[in-house]
Design an enzyme around this catalytic site. Structure first.
Site, short mmCIF file in Angstrom:
data_model
loop_
_atom_site.label_atom_id
_atom_site.label_comp_id
_atom_site.label_asym_id
_atom_site.label_seq_id
_atom_site.Cartn_x
_atom_site.Cartn_y
_atom_site.Cartn_z
N GLU A 95 0.82 -1.21 0.00
CA GLU A 95 0.00 0.00 0.00
C GLU A 95 0.86 1.26 0.00
O GLU A 95 0.51 2.25 -0.65
CB GLU A 95 -0.94 0.01 1.21
CG GLU A 95 -2.06 -1.02 1.14
CD GLU A 95 -3.01 -0.79 -0.03
OE1 GLU A 95 -3.03 0.34 -0.57
OE2 GLU A 95 -3.73 -1.72 -0.40
N TYR A 177 -5.61 6.18 5.62
CA TYR A 177 -5.78 5.22 4.53
C TYR A 177 -5.00 3.92 4.79
O TYR A 177 -5.56 2.82 4.75
CB TYR A 177 -5.35 5.82 3.19
CG TYR A 177 -5.21 4.78 2.12
CD1 TYR A 177 -6.34 4.26 1.50
CD2 TYR A 177 -3.96 4.28 1.75
CE1 TYR A 177 -6.23 3.27 0.53
CE2 TYR A 177 -3.84 3.30 0.79
CZ TYR A 177 -4.97 2.80 0.18
OH TYR A 177 -4.86 1.82 -0.76
N ASP A 195 -9.34 6.20 -0.82
CA ASP A 195 -8.29 6.78 -1.65
C ASP A 195 -8.97 7.45 -2.83
O ASP A 195 -10.20 7.61 -2.86
CB ASP A 195 -7.29 5.71 -2.10
CG ASP A 195 -7.90 4.68 -3.05
OD1 ASP A 195 -9.14 4.69 -3.22
OD2 ASP A 195 -7.14 3.88 -3.62
#
Length: 468
Positions: A95, A177, A195
């Site tokens: 990520e 996030y 996102d």
């Protein structure tokens, strides 16, 4: 600010968006009840969960950080715990790499990273220079530094990655996030992720015209995403939502006919009723901040030993690299000596600026401590950062130090800047930023083109016999 006041501001922001849409397209189907624009109904939530998860099961991309699963046979509680920890590390690394970077680019870097540091404990033992070299080319190098700092912190505190999003946010570089992604995907915590892909999907589902960059509006997107998260498969649902935005509900060319959420999409419904409305009108486009224009002189300094002047390959020559400050743009990374310029400048001004830099930072006085073998302009190019347009002027400066390279390092005065000399073969294999790599390649290409002019081999004359 009270929660009631926050909600009021949030609703006002969305009301403005819907009202603007109604005024601009009076014949379009616009959500009548503002509460509908601010939330999903129970029926919509259930159907969206089923549709997205079914679609994801059939269409998910085969990505390396998704291929790790528990074995079919029963695992012990300890084995499951270890698997969750490994998966959390995989999700975390992937990520972070995926931020501002294309998936296809990340795959190669991710595989190399996992070969070198397969667990968080392996990463915690790495140096920042090793991590930067591995990261070279991905950009946004602060991400790599935070990954390393986070790994060291977790290992120092017992080696267990936190399972809860609020605890994950205490780790350097992990925000809302990333914490949501790790908690939901690795530990099955029922928390949302938001996102750019998720914002785009939700903005079209609800036809939200308010600017998603507005902090109040953005917070509302998190609340809407939280409503949708599947309580049984939260990680898969979050990935489905992001996957939908990345592959189907794209910014410019959405594939509405193949979208599993099309029947719930208010933007699509409006577009069908009014040709003046397009699905791509949502989310509203933000005005881009104008990039700052900077200018820099870059000097590739090549140091020759006494024997190198007789060596046409110059294999014994070394190049100077300077370490950038530990804070700011490209913090702690290696580059060729660079001097900031006030703007577009002529060659003489650029060379004077570079001479001052070499003298003040590296104690190299090209008039006193060395002989100039050659000094030539190689070219120029523009490198784009997210907020800066940087124009670089590149020159090649070949020097022979009067006292030798080793004497330069022994100087007690050279303590203001961290720098080193590396051989060309080592430089070509180093992990360098894309702009530094481009500078080096420019110089190498320039030298190859110049070589036939500088080193014309002497051919042995042969006598020819004239035949009658």
């Amino acid at each position: 600010m009270s929660e009631r006041k926050k909600n009021k501001n949030t609703r006002s922001s969305v009301v403005v968006g819907v009202s603007e849409a109604r005024r601009a397209h009076p014949s379009a189907e616009v959500v009548e009840d503002i509460e509908d624009a601010l939330s999903f109904s129970k029926d919509e939530i259930h159907k969206l969960r089923v549709s997205l998860l079914d679609w994801y099961d059939l269409n998910r991309r085969d990505l390396p950080w998704r291929t790790h699963h528990l074995q079919e046979q029963k695992a012990t509680e300890e084995e499951e715990e270890e698997e969750f920890e490994r998966r959390a590390y995989w999700v975390w690394v992937s990520e972070v790499m995926l931020q501002q970077t294309r998936v296809q680019t990340v795959i190669t870097y991710y595989n190399r990273w996992m070969e070198k540091w397969p667990t968080i404990h392996h990463l915690a033992q790495a140096s920042l220079e090793e991590v930067n070299e591995m990261w070279a080319g991905l950009g946004y190098y602060r991400r790599a530094r935070f990954l390393l700092e986070g790994a060291k912190q977790i290992v120092a505190e017992g080696g267990k990655i936190p399972k809860v999003a609020s605890m994950l946010r205490k780790i350097p570089g992990i925000g809302d996030y990333t914490s949501g992604a790790i908690a939901s995907i690795a530990f099955k915590q029922v928390v949302p992720v938001v996102d750019g892909n998720v914002v785009r999907v939700i903005a079209r589902l609800r036809a939200v015209s308010a600017n998603p960059r507005n902090s109040v509006t953005f917070k509302r997107f998190w609340e809407l995403a939280a409503q949708l998260v599947d309580p049984v498969r939260p990680g898969d649902f979050n990935q489905a939502l992001m996957e939908l935005g990345a592959t189907v509900c794209t910014p410019l060319n959405p594939s509405c006919s193949s979208c599993p959420a099309s029947e719930f999409c208010h933007a699509l419904s409006m577009a069908k009723h009014d040709r003046a409305v397009a699905v791509t009108d949502y989310p509203v486009k933000s005005v881009k901040v104008k990039q700052r224009c900077d200018f820099s002189s870059v000097c590739v300094v090549e140091l020759l030993g006494a024997e190198a002047l007789l060596d046409t390959n110059q294999s014994s020559s070394k190049f100077i690299l300077v370490k950038r400050p530990e804070e700011g743009l490209l913090a702690g990374l290696w580059e060729f000596p660079s001097a900031s310029l006030d703007g577009e400048t002529v060659q003489l001004a650029r060379r004077k600026a570079m001479d001052r830099f070499l003298k003040s930072n590296l104690k190299i006085d090209i008039e006193k401590t060395c002989n100039i073998v050659s000094r030539e302009d190689v070219g120029e190019f523009v490198h784009i950062f997210s907020h800066i347009r940087l124009k670089l002027y590149v020159e090649l400066l070949v020097l022979q130090l009067k006292g030798g390279v080793d004497d330069l390092f022994k100087s007690p005065e050279n303590k203001t800047t961290t720098w080193k000399c590396v051989y060309s073969n080592a430089l070509s294999s180093m992990g360098l930023t894309s702009s530094v790599r481009k500078v080096y390649n420019m110089v190498q290409n320039y030298k190859r083109k110049r070589l036939p002019l500088d080193h014309v081999p002497t051919k042995k004359r042969t006598r020819t016999t004239k035949r009658n």
